[in-house]
Design an enzyme around this catalytic site. Structure first.
Site, short mmCIF file in Angstrom:
data_model
loop_
_atom_site.label_atom_id
_atom_site.label_comp_id
_atom_site.label_asym_id
_atom_site.label_seq_id
_atom_site.Cartn_x
_atom_site.Cartn_y
_atom_site.Cartn_z
CD GLU A 89 -1.46 -0.66 3.50
OE1 GLU A 89 -2.02 0.29 4.05
OE2 GLU A 89 -1.74 -1.85 3.73
CB CYS A 102 3.69 7.30 2.43
SG CYS A 102 4.18 6.02 3.58
CB CYS A 109 7.64 -5.40 8.09
SG CYS A 109 9.03 -4.58 8.89
CB CYS A 113 7.01 -2.33 15.59
SG CYS A 113 8.68 -1.96 15.01
CB CYS A 116 3.81 -1.61 13.07
SG CYS A 116 3.90 -1.34 11.30
N GLY A 161 7.28 -2.21 5.47
CA GLY A 161 8.64 -2.70 5.27
C GLY A 161 9.69 -1.85 5.94
CD GLU A 162 14.13 -0.72 8.62
OE1 GLU A 162 13.27 -0.16 9.33
OE2 GLU A 162 15.11 -0.11 8.16
CB SER A 193 11.17 6.08 8.08
OG SER A 193 10.89 5.92 9.45
CG HIS A 218 8.35 4.61 18.14
ND1 HIS A 218 7.91 5.78 17.56
CD2 HIS A 218 8.32 3.69 17.13
CE1 HIS A 218 7.63 5.56 16.29
NE2 HIS A 218 7.88 4.32 15.98
CB CYS A 335 2.58 0.96 8.44
SG CYS A 335 3.56 2.40 8.64
N1 SAH Z 1 10.35 0.37 8.98
C1 SAH Z 1 10.51 1.78 8.96
C2 SAH Z 1 9.52 2.53 8.10
C3 SAH Z 1 8.07 2.14 8.14
S1 SAH Z 1 7.03 2.67 9.40
C4 SAH Z 1 10.55 2.34 10.35
O1 SAH Z 1 10.42 1.58 11.28
O2 SAH Z 1 10.79 3.52 10.50
C5 SAH Z 1 6.85 4.41 9.34
C6 SAH Z 1 6.59 4.99 10.73
O3 SAH Z 1 5.26 4.72 11.17
C7 SAH Z 1 7.51 4.43 11.78
O4 SAH Z 1 7.94 5.46 12.60
C8 SAH Z 1 6.59 3.47 12.52
O5 SAH Z 1 7.08 3.19 13.79
C9 SAH Z 1 5.29 4.25 12.50
N2 SAH Z 1 4.08 3.46 12.76
C10 SAH Z 1 3.82 2.19 12.45
N3 SAH Z 1 2.58 1.85 12.83
C11 SAH Z 1 2.05 2.94 13.39
C12 SAH Z 1 0.79 3.22 13.99
N4 SAH Z 1 -0.14 2.30 14.07
N5 SAH Z 1 0.58 4.48 14.46
C13 SAH Z 1 1.54 5.42 14.39
N6 SAH Z 1 2.73 5.22 13.83
C14 SAH Z 1 3.00 3.99 13.36
#
Ligand code: SAH
Length: 346
Positions: A89, A102, A109, A113, A116, A161-162, A193, A218, A335
């Site tokens: 997406e 974006c 991924c 986390c 996420c 994804g990372e 990111s 975070h 995400c």
């Molecule tokens: N893997 C990378 C990029 C993808 S996530 C990273 O970890 O940075 C992009 C951002 O959205 C990251 O900061 C992630 O921690 C945050 N994110 C993911 N799920 C989220 C959610 N449900 N609410 C708010 N931020 C979120």
């Protein structure tokens, strides 16, 4: 799956055209058609026979939009289908200064986390450089953008994804998306990111690609960060900060921290104070956002009041910070939410 023609740079397309015995000017026609977001079969200045030959080897449409959601604030979210049927997406956000897209870098991924949706089914596969680029080409064309006047002006690698876990393809994508003569989005208008893969952050600093480095922090404490981000067991905050400073030294680019405010986890006054102490005096900026709640995860966003209090503590300490709007919250902007919803339906 066939090969992805959009993986190739202009020079590589030139070699391909030469190998297949076509006239040299075909390379420019082919490249320009692709960069305009066209399918191979739709590039009208190429001979039919040549297109048929290309289509034996290459995908006609590596990334196609199969669903679009529009939020009340103008944000659009797309579900893209890849040639092998996998879904990813992307989000298109309109601002006064331009439009930001974006993009996703992987299907799923493996960072897992706690908050996420992208990691729900683990990692399925890496995207190729051309698939990541195609996400942008398709959306730029959808919004009437051309190579002279782009509809997509800024890019953030913050979809599923990372990016640094798909390092080679991501760097190739960064070179191709910023190449002159193509869609030409400058690295300065691109933010990458990462959850903090330290060795790859050092590697990125050496690429000569001054993208904005963004780290998902975070939490100001390693122990608490480990609770919500398993990757924190491998890389400590002090190592992340050192890598960020190295990146700043190499590129001159101020770095950014993402901080998603989660109720009862990382959003109290003490967290804000510890974060301020950690970041004070560093060439950085903090992007705060209240967690977008994900159905499958038992975590809630901090209240608006707590978010403003957090922001106030950082500002008072002289740490540059903004509280971002939750763009597209009404369409599941976070995400992986759209894909997770679709996979569930199936
Ligand atoms: N893997 C990378 C990029 C993808 S996530 C990273 O970890 O940075 C992009 C951002 O959205 C990251 O900061 C992630 O921690 C945050 N994110 C993911 N799920 C989220 C959610 N449900 N609410 C708010 N931020 C979120």
């Amino acid at each position: 799956m066939k090969e992805i023609l959009q993986d190739l740079s202009f020079a590589e397309i030139g070699e391909l055209v030469a190998e297949t015995g076509e006239k040299r000017f075909r390379a420019a026609q082919l490249y320009h058609g692709l960069m305009q977001g066209k399918r191979i079969s739709d590039i009208s200045d190429l001979p039919k026979g040549y297109k048929a030959k290309l289509l034996e080897r290459f995908e006609d449409e590596p990334v196609k939009i199969v669903e679009t959601l529009r939020a009340s604030d103008g944000t659009e979210k797309y579900l893209f289908e890849l040639s092998d049927g996998n879904l990813i997406e992307g989000v298109f956000m309109q601002y006064k200064y331009g439009n930001t897209q974006c993009v996703s870098t992987q299907v799923g991924c493996r960072m897992n986390c706690a908050f996420c949706a992208s990691g729900l089914g683990g990692l399925v596969r890496n995207l190729t450089a051309g698939e990541i680029l195609s996400e942008i080409l398709v959306v730029n064309a959808l919004h009437g953008g051309t190579l002279q006047k782009r509809a997509v002006t800024n890019v953030v690698l913050m979809g599923s994804g990372e990016p640094l876990d798909n390092y080679e393809n991501t760097v190739k994508f960064l070179r191709n998306v910023s190449a002159e003569g193509g869609i030409g989005i400058s690295p300065r208008n691109i933010s990458l990111s990462t959850c903090g893969l330290v060795p790859k952050m050092y590697q990125l600093a050496e690429e000569g690609l001054p993208v904005n480095l963004t780290v998902s922090l975070h939490s100001p404490s390693d122990a608490e960060r480990e609770r919500i981000m398993p990757v924190a067991r491998a890389y400590k905050i002090a190592e992340i900060l050192k890598a960020c400073d190295y990146y700043f030294g190499k590129t001159g680019r101020r770095y950014i921290f993402e901080y998603s405010l989660i109720e009862g986890e990382n959003a109290d006054r003490e967290h804000a104070e510890a974060l301020a102490a950690l970041l004070k005096g560093r060439p950085c900026h903090v992007n705060l956002i209240r967690l977008n709640e994900v159905k499958e995860k038992a975590l809630s966003g901090a209240s608006e009041k707590a978010a403003y209090r957090f922001l106030g503590v950082l500002e008072k300490a002289g740490v540059s910070a903004t509280l971002r709007r939750r763009t597209g919250a009404d369409i599941g902007g976070a995400c992986g939410q759209l894909r997770a919803g679709r996979l569930k339906q199936e």
